[in-house]
Scaffold this motif. Sequence first.
Motif, PDB file in Angstrom:
ATOM      1  N   VAL A  11       1.545   0.506  -5.261  1.00  0.00           N
ATOM      2  CA  VAL A  11       1.619   1.703  -6.092  1.00  0.00           C
ATOM      3  C   VAL A  11       2.588   2.663  -5.412  1.00  0.00           C
ATOM      4  CG1 VAL A  11       0.334   3.700  -6.940  1.00  0.00           C
ATOM      5  CG2 VAL A  11      -0.709   1.418  -6.996  1.00  0.00           C
ATOM      6  N   VAL A  12       3.612   3.102  -6.144  1.00  0.00           N
ATOM      7  CA  VAL A  12       4.633   3.978  -5.594  1.00  0.00           C
ATOM      8  C   VAL A  12       4.493   5.367  -6.212  1.00  0.00           C
ATOM      9  CG1 VAL A  12       7.108   4.374  -5.290  1.00  0.00           C
ATOM     10  CG2 VAL A  12       6.201   2.035  -5.227  1.00  0.00           C
ATOM     11  N   LEU A  13       4.381   6.384  -5.352  1.00  0.00           N
ATOM     12  CA  LEU A  13       4.303   7.773  -5.773  1.00  0.00           C
ATOM     13  C   LEU A  13       5.560   8.499  -5.307  1.00  0.00           C
ATOM     14  CD1 LEU A  13       0.620   8.572  -4.707  1.00  0.00           C
ATOM     15  CD2 LEU A  13       1.419   7.584  -6.863  1.00  0.00           C
ATOM     16  N   THR A  14       6.024   9.453  -6.106  1.00  0.00           N
ATOM     17  CA  THR A  14       7.220  10.213  -5.744  1.00  0.00           C
ATOM     18  C   THR A  14       7.011  11.688  -6.031  1.00  0.00           C
ATOM     19  OG1 THR A  14       8.231   9.838  -7.917  1.00  0.00           O
ATOM     20  CG2 THR A  14       8.795   8.275  -6.166  1.00  0.00           C
ATOM     21  N   ALA A  15       7.637  12.530  -5.186  1.00  0.00           N
ATOM     22  CA  ALA A  15       7.662  13.979  -5.393  1.00  0.00           C
ATOM     23  C   ALA A  15       8.873  14.514  -4.647  1.00  0.00           C
ATOM     24  CB  ALA A  15       6.389  14.636  -4.885  1.00  0.00           C
ATOM     25  N   GLY A  16       9.810  15.118  -5.359  1.00  0.00           N
ATOM     26  CA  GLY A  16      11.043  15.538  -4.719  1.00  0.00           C
ATOM     27  C   GLY A  16      11.737  14.345  -4.101  1.00  0.00           C
ATOM     28  N   ALA A  18      10.493  12.716  -1.532  1.00  0.00           N
ATOM     29  CA  ALA A  18       9.475  11.953  -0.804  1.00  0.00           C
ATOM     30  C   ALA A  18       8.995  10.789  -1.660  1.00  0.00           C
ATOM     31  CB  ALA A  18       8.300  12.841  -0.423  1.00  0.00           C
ATOM     32  N   GLU A  19       8.847   9.630  -1.039  1.00  0.00           N
ATOM     33  CA  GLU A  19       8.368   8.429  -1.732  1.00  0.00           C
ATOM     34  C   GLU A  19       7.296   7.759  -0.882  1.00  0.00           C
ATOM     35  OE1 GLU A  19      10.944   5.337  -3.902  1.00  0.00           O
ATOM     36  OE2 GLU A  19      10.368   4.319  -2.027  1.00  0.00           O
ATOM     37  N   LEU A  20       6.138   7.528  -1.490  1.00  0.00           N
ATOM     38  CA  LEU A  20       4.988   6.938  -0.816  1.00  0.00           C
ATOM     39  C   LEU A  20       4.636   5.618  -1.489  1.00  0.00           C
ATOM     40  CD1 LEU A  20       2.608   7.656   1.292  1.00  0.00           C
ATOM     41  CD2 LEU A  20       1.305   8.222  -0.766  1.00  0.00           C
ATOM     42  N   THR A  21       4.428   4.573  -0.692  1.00  0.00           N
ATOM     43  CA  THR A  21       4.026   3.273  -1.216  1.00  0.00           C
ATOM     44  C   THR A  21       2.672   2.900  -0.635  1.00  0.00           C
ATOM     45  OG1 THR A  21       6.343   2.573  -1.362  1.00  0.00           O
ATOM     46  CG2 THR A  21       4.665   0.854  -1.493  1.00  0.00           C
ATOM     47  N   VAL A  22       1.708   2.649  -1.524  1.00  0.00           N
ATOM     48  CA  VAL A  22       0.345   2.281  -1.138  1.00  0.00           C
ATOM     49  C   VAL A  22       0.046   0.904  -1.712  1.00  0.00           C
ATOM     50  CG1 VAL A  22      -2.099   2.903  -1.265  1.00  0.00           C
ATOM     51  CG2 VAL A  22      -0.346   4.703  -1.212  1.00  0.00           C
ATOM     52  N   ASP A  23      -0.580   0.035  -0.919  1.00  0.00           N
ATOM     53  CA  ASP A  23      -0.952  -1.286  -1.414  1.00  0.00           C
ATOM     54  C   ASP A  23      -2.473  -1.413  -1.408  1.00  0.00           C
ATOM     55  OD1 ASP A  23      -1.241  -3.850  -2.227  1.00  0.00           O
ATOM     56  OD2 ASP A  23       0.134  -4.724  -0.768  1.00  0.00           O
ATOM     57  N   PRO A  24      -3.128  -1.265  -2.567  1.00  0.00           N
ATOM     58  CA  PRO A  24      -4.591  -1.379  -2.604  1.00  0.00           C
ATOM     59  C   PRO A  24      -5.089  -2.768  -2.232  1.00  0.00           C
ATOM     60  CG  PRO A  24      -3.682  -1.276  -4.829  1.00  0.00           C
ATOM     61  CD  PRO A  24      -2.560  -0.968  -3.895  1.00  0.00           C
ATOM     62  N   ALA A  25      -4.267  -3.793  -2.432  1.00  0.00           N
ATOM     63  CA  ALA A  25      -4.687  -5.152  -2.099  1.00  0.00           C
ATOM     64  C   ALA A  25      -4.646  -5.428  -0.600  1.00  0.00           C
ATOM     65  CB  ALA A  25      -3.817  -6.170  -2.834  1.00  0.00           C
ATOM     66  N   ASP A  26      -3.993  -4.551   0.163  1.00  0.00           N
ATOM     67  CA  ASP A  26      -3.862  -4.715   1.602  1.00  0.00           C
ATOM     68  C   ASP A  26      -4.574  -3.561   2.310  1.00  0.00           C
ATOM     69  OD1 ASP A  26      -3.126  -5.656   4.091  1.00  0.00           O
ATOM     70  OD2 ASP A  26      -1.077  -4.896   3.992  1.00  0.00           O
ATOM     71  N   GLY A  27      -5.869  -3.394   1.987  1.00  0.00           N
ATOM     72  CA  GLY A  27      -6.668  -2.386   2.656  1.00  0.00           C
ATOM     73  C   GLY A  27      -6.350  -0.969   2.271  1.00  0.00           C
ATOM     74  N   CYS A  28      -5.729  -0.759   1.110  1.00  0.00           N
ATOM     75  CA  CYS A  28      -5.316   0.580   0.658  1.00  0.00           C
ATOM     76  C   CYS A  28      -4.481   1.270   1.734  1.00  0.00           C
ATOM     77  CB  CYS A  28      -6.519   1.429   0.279  1.00  0.00           C
ATOM     78  SG  CYS A  28      -6.156   2.661  -1.012  1.00  0.00           S
ATOM     79  N   ARG A  99      -3.930   6.785 -11.482  1.00  0.00           N
ATOM     80  CA  ARG A  99      -2.624   7.038 -10.858  1.00  0.00           C
ATOM     81  C   ARG A  99      -1.723   7.742 -11.839  1.00  0.00           C
ATOM     82  NH1 ARG A  99       1.293   1.865 -10.402  1.00  0.00           N
ATOM     83  NH2 ARG A  99       2.694   3.623 -10.052  1.00  0.00           N
ATOM     84  N   ASP A 100      -0.858   8.600 -11.278  1.00  0.00           N
ATOM     85  CA  ASP A 100       0.242   9.153 -12.058  1.00  0.00           C
ATOM     86  C   ASP A 100       1.464   9.195 -11.156  1.00  0.00           C
ATOM     87  OD1 ASP A 100      -0.040  11.432 -10.465  1.00  0.00           O
ATOM     88  OD2 ASP A 100      -1.141  12.540 -12.001  1.00  0.00           O
ATOM     89  N   THR A 101       2.415  10.055 -11.440  1.00  0.00           N
ATOM     90  CA  THR A 101       3.668  10.028 -10.692  1.00  0.00           C
ATOM     91  C   THR A 101       3.489  10.347  -9.219  1.00  0.00           C
ATOM     92  OG1 THR A 101       4.877  10.684 -12.673  1.00  0.00           O
ATOM     93  CG2 THR A 101       5.996  10.986 -10.565  1.00  0.00           C
ATOM     94  N   ALA A 102       2.639  11.340  -8.909  1.00  0.00           N
ATOM     95  CA  ALA A 102       2.550  11.836  -7.539  1.00  0.00           C
ATOM     96  C   ALA A 102       1.143  11.793  -6.960  1.00  0.00           C
ATOM     97  CB  ALA A 102       3.083  13.262  -7.467  1.00  0.00           C
ATOM     98  N   THR A 121     -13.993   5.949  -1.679  1.00  0.00           N
ATOM     99  CA  THR A 121     -12.888   6.419  -2.504  1.00  0.00           C
ATOM    100  C   THR A 121     -11.815   7.015  -1.603  1.00  0.00           C
ATOM    101  OG1 THR A 121     -14.395   6.959  -4.323  1.00  0.00           O
ATOM    102  CG2 THR A 121     -12.218   7.961  -4.387  1.00  0.00           C
ATOM    103  N   GLN A 122     -10.568   6.701  -1.903  1.00  0.00           N
ATOM    104  CA  GLN A 122      -9.448   7.319  -1.190  1.00  0.00           C
ATOM    105  C   GLN A 122      -8.480   7.913  -2.215  1.00  0.00           C
ATOM    106  OE1 GLN A 122      -6.532   6.673   2.623  1.00  0.00           O
ATOM    107  NE2 GLN A 122      -7.061   4.848   1.488  1.00  0.00           N
ATOM    108  N   LEU A 123      -8.112   9.178  -1.980  1.00  0.00           N
ATOM    109  CA  LEU A 123      -7.200   9.902  -2.858  1.00  0.00           C
ATOM    110  C   LEU A 123      -5.904  10.192  -2.124  1.00  0.00           C
ATOM    111  CD1 LEU A 123      -9.725  12.606  -4.188  1.00  0.00           C
ATOM    112  CD2 LEU A 123      -9.310  10.321  -5.107  1.00  0.00           C
ATOM    113  N   PHE A 124      -4.796  10.124  -2.861  1.00  0.00           N
ATOM    114  CA  PHE A 124      -3.477  10.455  -2.343  1.00  0.00           C
ATOM    115  C   PHE A 124      -2.858  11.511  -3.251  1.00  0.00           C
ATOM    116  CE2 PHE A 124      -4.435   6.170  -1.088  1.00  0.00           C
ATOM    117  CZ  PHE A 124      -3.895   5.998   0.176  1.00  0.00           C
ATOM    118  N   ASP A 125      -2.404  12.610  -2.659  1.00  0.00           N
ATOM    119  CA  ASP A 125      -1.704  13.654  -3.399  1.00  0.00           C
ATOM    120  C   ASP A 125      -0.415  13.971  -2.671  1.00  0.00           C
ATOM    121  OD1 ASP A 125      -3.468  14.529  -5.677  1.00  0.00           O
ATOM    122  OD2 ASP A 125      -4.889  14.776  -4.024  1.00  0.00           O
TER     123      ASP A 125
END
Length: 271
Positions: A11-16, A18-28, A99-102, A121-125
């Motif tokens: 899952v790829v999130l972006t803001a400005g 900054a780009e964050l990549t999270v893999d829920p299948a690999d331990g989040c 999930r959404d953009t960011a 539960t784990q949240l990313f903002d």
Amino acid sequence: MSSEEKKNTAVVLTAGDAELTVDPADGCRIESLRIGGTEVLRRPENGKHFGSFPMVPWCGRTENGRFRDGDKVHQLPVNSPPHAIHGTGRDTRWRTAVRDTASASFTYDLTSPWPYAGRVTQLFDLTPDALTLTLGVETYDDSFPAQVGWHPWFRRNLGGQDVTLDFTAAWQEERGEDHLPTGRRVDPRPGPWDDCFGMPDGVDVTLTWPGELEIRVTSREEWVVVYDEQEAAVCVEPQTGPPNGLNTLPRLVTPVDPLEASTTWTWRRLG
């Protein structure tokens, strides 16, 4: 997990910029954090020592893999002999909830080898200049002790500059030969470190790559492990208790009182 499998689950999130990549299948796990095109986390070239993973439902080492809950003694898998280390969350496939953009949230249900039922539960903002991570553990049945935290692997060198660490701790947990706190609090000592520090006013550690980037790691929690004994990376790990905390300083998760903690990484470019 192959690179193609990671691509399909990430899952790829972006803001400005900054780009964050999270893999829920690999331990989040956070697989990547790029700021202005610069990767700030160690990449997956050395087993589990890359990115940033959640530590849940315990942090650091649990002595000999055993912890006591009342009159019950539970045995966890000894995955870092002679101890159990860093929880089960990093070895689990999580589900993407929202999930959404960011921003995004992920969950998984606690199961064996953890002896209690519950949900994590784990949240990313993500914003253009910060990332906030939140971990929660809840139970619908039996109460149980637990811990949560994060284990990022920040690159030691960016743009030819080695990182410096700046923090002020009230104490350092004296570390025994078994790598567990002895129970004594001592004045903070110079590094290199694989040590737990106490910050009663909240975790506050600044990583600076001169002329490149500054990242400030903060949390309302008062415990942080700093690890800088590897050549390629340094770790700043906010957590809800010290290593072996299931035995020495347990936080109880109950049906009316879940365990929740958060950390924020705030950055600014220096170049």
